[in-house]
Design a protein around this motif. Structure first.
Motif, PDB file in Angstrom:
ATOM      1  N   ASP A 196       0.804  -1.219   0.000  1.00  0.00           N
ATOM      2  CA  ASP A 196       0.000   0.000   0.000  1.00  0.00           C
ATOM      3  C   ASP A 196       0.844   1.279   0.000  1.00  0.00           C
ATOM      4  N   LYS A 197       1.910   1.276   0.766  1.00  0.00           N
ATOM      5  CA  LYS A 197       2.698   2.499   0.931  1.00  0.00           C
ATOM      6  C   LYS A 197       3.744   2.635  -0.172  1.00  0.00           C
ATOM      7  N   GLN A 198       3.894   3.849  -0.665  1.00  0.00           N
ATOM      8  CA  GLN A 198       4.884   4.119  -1.712  1.00  0.00           C
ATOM      9  C   GLN A 198       6.288   3.737  -1.250  1.00  0.00           C
ATOM     10  N   ARG A 199       6.582   4.019   0.003  1.00  0.00           N
ATOM     11  CA  ARG A 199       7.906   3.682   0.539  1.00  0.00           C
ATOM     12  C   ARG A 199       8.164   2.173   0.464  1.00  0.00           C
ATOM     13  N   ASP A 200       7.174   1.375   0.830  1.00  0.00           N
ATOM     14  CA  ASP A 200       7.312  -0.082   0.783  1.00  0.00           C
ATOM     15  C   ASP A 200       7.459  -0.574  -0.656  1.00  0.00           C
ATOM     16  N   ARG A 201       6.702   0.043  -1.572  1.00  0.00           N
ATOM     17  CA  ARG A 201       6.825  -0.339  -2.986  1.00  0.00           C
ATOM     18  C   ARG A 201       8.219  -0.006  -3.507  1.00  0.00           C
ATOM     19  N   GLY A 202       8.754   1.149  -3.104  1.00  0.00           N
ATOM     20  CA  GLY A 202      10.098   1.524  -3.533  1.00  0.00           C
ATOM     21  C   GLY A 202      11.154   0.579  -2.990  1.00  0.00           C
ATOM     22  N   THR A 203      11.023   0.202  -1.728  1.00  0.00           N
ATOM     23  CA  THR A 203      11.974  -0.723  -1.112  1.00  0.00           C
ATOM     24  C   THR A 203      11.922  -2.082  -1.800  1.00  0.00           C
ATOM     25  N   ALA A 204      10.717  -2.566  -2.073  1.00  0.00           N
ATOM     26  CA  ALA A 204      10.569  -3.863  -2.745  1.00  0.00           C
ATOM     27  C   ALA A 204      11.163  -3.803  -4.153  1.00  0.00           C
ATOM     28  N   PHE A 205      10.956  -2.695  -4.852  1.00  0.00           N
ATOM     29  CA  PHE A 205      11.515  -2.545  -6.194  1.00  0.00           C
ATOM     30  C   PHE A 205      13.039  -2.543  -6.134  1.00  0.00           C
ATOM     31  N   GLU A 206      13.612  -1.823  -5.184  1.00  0.00           N
ATOM     32  CA  GLU A 206      15.071  -1.783  -5.044  1.00  0.00           C
ATOM     33  C   GLU A 206      15.630  -3.174  -4.765  1.00  0.00           C
ATOM     34  N   LYS A 207      14.976  -3.926  -3.899  1.00  0.00           N
ATOM     35  CA  LYS A 207      15.426  -5.289  -3.588  1.00  0.00           C
ATOM     36  C   LYS A 207      15.337  -6.182  -4.817  1.00  0.00           C
ATOM     37  N   MET A 208      14.275  -5.997  -5.615  1.00  0.00           N
ATOM     38  CA  MET A 208      14.126  -6.781  -6.833  1.00  0.00           C
ATOM     39  C   MET A 208      15.263  -6.481  -7.811  1.00  0.00           C
ATOM     40  N   VAL A 209      15.604  -5.209  -7.961  1.00  0.00           N
ATOM     41  CA  VAL A 209      16.676  -4.825  -8.882  1.00  0.00           C
ATOM     42  C   VAL A 209      18.024  -5.372  -8.403  1.00  0.00           C
ATOM     43  N   VAL A 210      18.284  -5.290  -7.112  1.00  0.00           N
ATOM     44  CA  VAL A 210      19.544  -5.829  -6.577  1.00  0.00           C
ATOM     45  C   VAL A 210      19.624  -7.332  -6.817  1.00  0.00           C
ATOM     46  N   ALA A 211      18.525  -8.045  -6.576  1.00  0.00           N
ATOM     47  CA  ALA A 211      18.519  -9.494  -6.810  1.00  0.00           C
ATOM     48  C   ALA A 211      18.771  -9.802  -8.282  1.00  0.00           C
ATOM     49  N   TYR A 212      18.175  -9.020  -9.159  1.00  0.00           N
ATOM     50  CA  TYR A 212      18.394  -9.234 -10.590  1.00  0.00           C
ATOM     51  C   TYR A 212      19.858  -9.010 -10.954  1.00  0.00           C
ATOM     52  N   LEU A 213      20.411  -7.901 -10.487  1.00  0.00           N
ATOM     53  CA  LEU A 213      21.796  -7.577 -10.845  1.00  0.00           C
ATOM     54  C   LEU A 213      22.786  -8.599 -10.292  1.00  0.00           C
ATOM     55  N   LYS A 214      22.497  -9.147  -9.120  1.00  0.00           N
ATOM     56  CA  LYS A 214      23.391 -10.147  -8.545  1.00  0.00           C
ATOM     57  C   LYS A 214      23.319 -11.478  -9.287  1.00  0.00           C
ATOM     58  N   ASN A 215      22.181 -11.761  -9.917  1.00  0.00           N
ATOM     59  CA  ASN A 215      21.977 -13.061 -10.541  1.00  0.00           C
ATOM     60  C   ASN A 215      22.035 -13.059 -12.058  1.00  0.00           C
ATOM     61  N   GLU A 216      22.048 -11.905 -12.665  1.00  0.00           N
ATOM     62  CA  GLU A 216      22.144 -11.814 -14.120  1.00  0.00           C
ATOM     63  C   GLU A 216      23.512 -12.317 -14.556  1.00  0.00           C
ATOM     64  N   PRO A 217      23.571 -13.291 -15.455  1.00  0.00           N
ATOM     65  CA  PRO A 217      24.863 -13.873 -15.850  1.00  0.00           C
ATOM     66  C   PRO A 217      25.878 -12.846 -16.346  1.00  0.00           C
TER      67      PRO A 217
END
Length: 57
Positions: free
Chosen positions: A16-37
């Motif tokens: 619901d909160k913009q802050r939580d959505r931003g945090t989740a998006f940042e975590k998703m991007v970090v996970a992608y960058l760490k796992n992208e070959p």
């Protein structure tokens, strides 16, 4: 595997909160960058051994 748009939609739908959505998006991007070959470090990678200093003439 979910597409980028599906993941963003899932974040927006479940938080619901913009802050939580931003945090989740940042975590998703970090996970992608760490796992992208292309972004993973090759096995036995030693940055010092491949570091070169180029001096201007």
């Amino acid at each position: 595997m979910a597409t980028f748009d599906q993941l963003v939609r899932q974040i927006n739908d479940n938080l619901d909160k913009q802050r939580d959505r931003g945090t989740a998006f940042e975590k998703m991007v970090v996970a992608y960058l760490k796992n992208e070959p292309l972004n993973r470090e090759p096995p036995n990678y030693n940055p010092q051994s491949s570091f070169r200093v180029y001096k201007s003439k």
